[in-house]
Scaffold this motif. Structure first.
Motif, short mmCIF file in Angstrom:
data_model
loop_
_atom_site.label_atom_id
_atom_site.label_comp_id
_atom_site.label_asym_id
_atom_site.label_seq_id
_atom_site.Cartn_x
_atom_site.Cartn_y
_atom_site.Cartn_z
N SER A 1 5.51 -2.00 2.23
CA SER A 1 4.22 -2.18 2.89
C SER A 1 3.10 -2.10 1.88
N LEU A 2 2.12 -2.94 2.08
CA LEU A 2 0.93 -2.89 1.26
C LEU A 2 -0.16 -2.06 1.93
N ASP A 3 0.15 -1.53 3.09
CA ASP A 3 -0.80 -0.71 3.83
C ASP A 3 -0.97 0.62 3.11
N PRO A 4 -2.19 0.97 2.70
CA PRO A 4 -2.39 2.21 1.95
C PRO A 4 -2.06 3.46 2.76
N ILE A 5 -2.23 3.39 4.08
CA ILE A 5 -1.93 4.56 4.91
C ILE A 5 -0.43 4.81 4.93
N VAL A 6 0.35 3.74 5.07
CA VAL A 6 1.82 3.88 5.08
C VAL A 6 2.28 4.38 3.71
N ALA A 7 1.69 3.85 2.64
CA ALA A 7 2.05 4.30 1.30
C ALA A 7 1.69 5.78 1.10
N GLU A 8 0.55 6.18 1.65
CA GLU A 8 0.12 7.58 1.54
C GLU A 8 1.08 8.51 2.28
#
Length: 114
Positions: A26-33
């Motif tokens: 995922s490129l979603d920063p929230i998912v990465a966080e």
């Protein structure tokens, strides 16, 4: 028999490979966080100390914690509102419009600021 067993094993492996979900990239920063947070191996009893030590590494999780931890754990504020409203709406004031009750409630709650 050996060839049949080999064919069944190959068929089973193909089915497993076909139905195994691919890892979610995922490129979603929230998912990465969240993923980064879940991979931490930290034992920390004090939540505030962890937040201070992690800095801005978990910005979105910090904001979520501020929202959730800011919710009162008791119903006392809402009970106070109902109590005050009960004092405002007595037998002589049953015809008050809801917006007027709200205004009187606000004046009552903020009287010391006046």
């Amino acid at each position: 028999m050996c060839e049949s067993a080999h064919h069944m094993k190959k068929l089973r492996d193909n089915l497993i490979q076909k139905h195994t979900p691919l890892p979610i990239i995922s490129l979603d920063p929230i998912v990465a966080e969240i993923d980064s947070y879940m991979k931490l191996d930290v034992v920390c009893v004090d939540v505030l100390e962890f937040r201070r030590s992690s800095g801005d590494q978990f910005y979105h999780l910090k904001r979520l914690a501020q929202i959730i931890l800011g919710i009162p754990v008791t119903s006392t504020p809402s009970e106070e509102v109902f109590s005050t409203t009960g004092l405002i709406l007595n037998a002589k004031r049953t015809a008050l419009a809801p917006e007027n009750v709200g205004k009187i409630q606000m004046i009552h709650d903020n009287y010391e600021l006046l």
